[in-house]
Design an enzyme around this catalytic site. Sequence first.
Site, mmCIF file in Angstrom:
data_model
loop_
_atom_site.group_PDB
_atom_site.id
_atom_site.type_symbol
_atom_site.label_atom_id
_atom_site.label_comp_id
_atom_site.label_asym_id
_atom_site.label_seq_id
_atom_site.Cartn_x
_atom_site.Cartn_y
_atom_site.Cartn_z
ATOM 1 N N CYS A 69 -9.530 10.887 14.574
ATOM 2 C CA CYS A 69 -8.459 10.635 15.407
ATOM 3 C C CYS A 69 -7.673 9.210 14.982
ATOM 4 O O CYS A 69 -8.492 8.328 14.299
ATOM 5 C CB CYS A 69 -9.500 9.755 16.452
ATOM 6 S SG CYS A 69 -8.656 8.734 17.865
ATOM 7 N N CYS A 186 -1.332 12.533 15.372
ATOM 8 C CA CYS A 186 -2.267 12.328 16.207
ATOM 9 C C CYS A 186 -2.821 13.638 16.489
ATOM 10 O O CYS A 186 -2.114 14.810 16.459
ATOM 11 C CB CYS A 186 -1.703 11.971 17.926
ATOM 12 S SG CYS A 186 -2.796 12.309 19.260
HETATM 13 N N1 DGL Z 1 -6.564 12.356 19.096
HETATM 14 C C1 DGL Z 1 -6.024 10.967 18.969
HETATM 15 C C2 DGL Z 1 -5.318 10.483 17.819
HETATM 16 O O1 DGL Z 1 -5.342 11.345 16.716
HETATM 17 C C3 DGL Z 1 -6.251 9.757 20.053
HETATM 18 C C4 DGL Z 1 -5.414 10.256 21.199
HETATM 19 C C5 DGL Z 1 -5.610 9.230 22.086
HETATM 20 O O2 DGL Z 1 -6.955 9.067 22.676
HETATM 21 O O3 DGL Z 1 -4.784 8.518 22.632
HETATM 22 O O4 DGL Z 1 -4.570 9.438 18.096
#
Ligand code: DGL
Length: 264
Positions: A69, A186
């Site tokens: 993440c 993301c």
């Molecule tokens: N999948 C995540 C990232 O890579 C998180 C997105 C989120 O929870 O806002 O930033």
Amino acid sequence: MLGVFDSGFGGLTVLKPIHERLPRLSTIYLGDNARAPYGVRSQEEIFHFTLQGVRFLFEAGCPLVILACNTASSQALRKIQQEILPREFPDRRVLGVIRPAAEYLAENSRRVGILATPATVSSQAYVHELQKLCPDMLVSQLACPGLTDLIESGRQDTPECKQLIARFAQELLAKDQMMEQVLLACTHYPLVWLPFRKAIPGVIDVLSQGDLVARSLKAYLLRHPEIDGQLEKKSQKTFFTTQDQYISKLASMFYGSTIEFQKA
Ligand code: DGL
């Protein structure tokens, strides 16, 4: 076992290439779906939630955890590595997804675009990481508020989502028309790679980071046999979510094949 953490389903787009590159590795995935998205939360909250996730995975027996993440990597990784691990878990390791992606970008160009959550963009983590690798790197960033919510809830094919993507692509291009690479920074965004690809001129590469992270993990384990030796190699795959009711169908879309979740 290797622990893989995300605010929701996005980390599955990193886990899949990890399974492909390291098929014998046993893994435990934790998605904090009940509290996703993280990208609009404060640094304190993101740190606190991420640390809870890491502790859960440590207790489940993971000597190494990947924050799959960008938001958690940008807002919590350094503090966990510098303050929590030496004090409480000196033998465990936590890695993020920003460094491997930044290394690839820096190897391949000097002009990049970053599409990410508001928290990742405001942390400046990509700018710092890229300029550390290449001081003359030109970085254009754009926060994409609302996009993770649409993807996490399975609405990535709706007209609303497509319009949002077209707008974000235009806004990023308005910052720099001469970018050579755009990173979907993301782990939810690989599900909307195609509409971004269509909205960004073909001369610009549009990259997802899952395989870059998997490749870098494989190299890390070769360099660190003391960590690799602690990882179980039975191809066991366990999936946890903090959500009471989850939609396995949706999760399977992120992973690419059917998976079953347990409540954490
Ligand atoms: N999948 C995540 C990232 O890579 C998180 C997105 C989120 O929870 O806002 O930033």
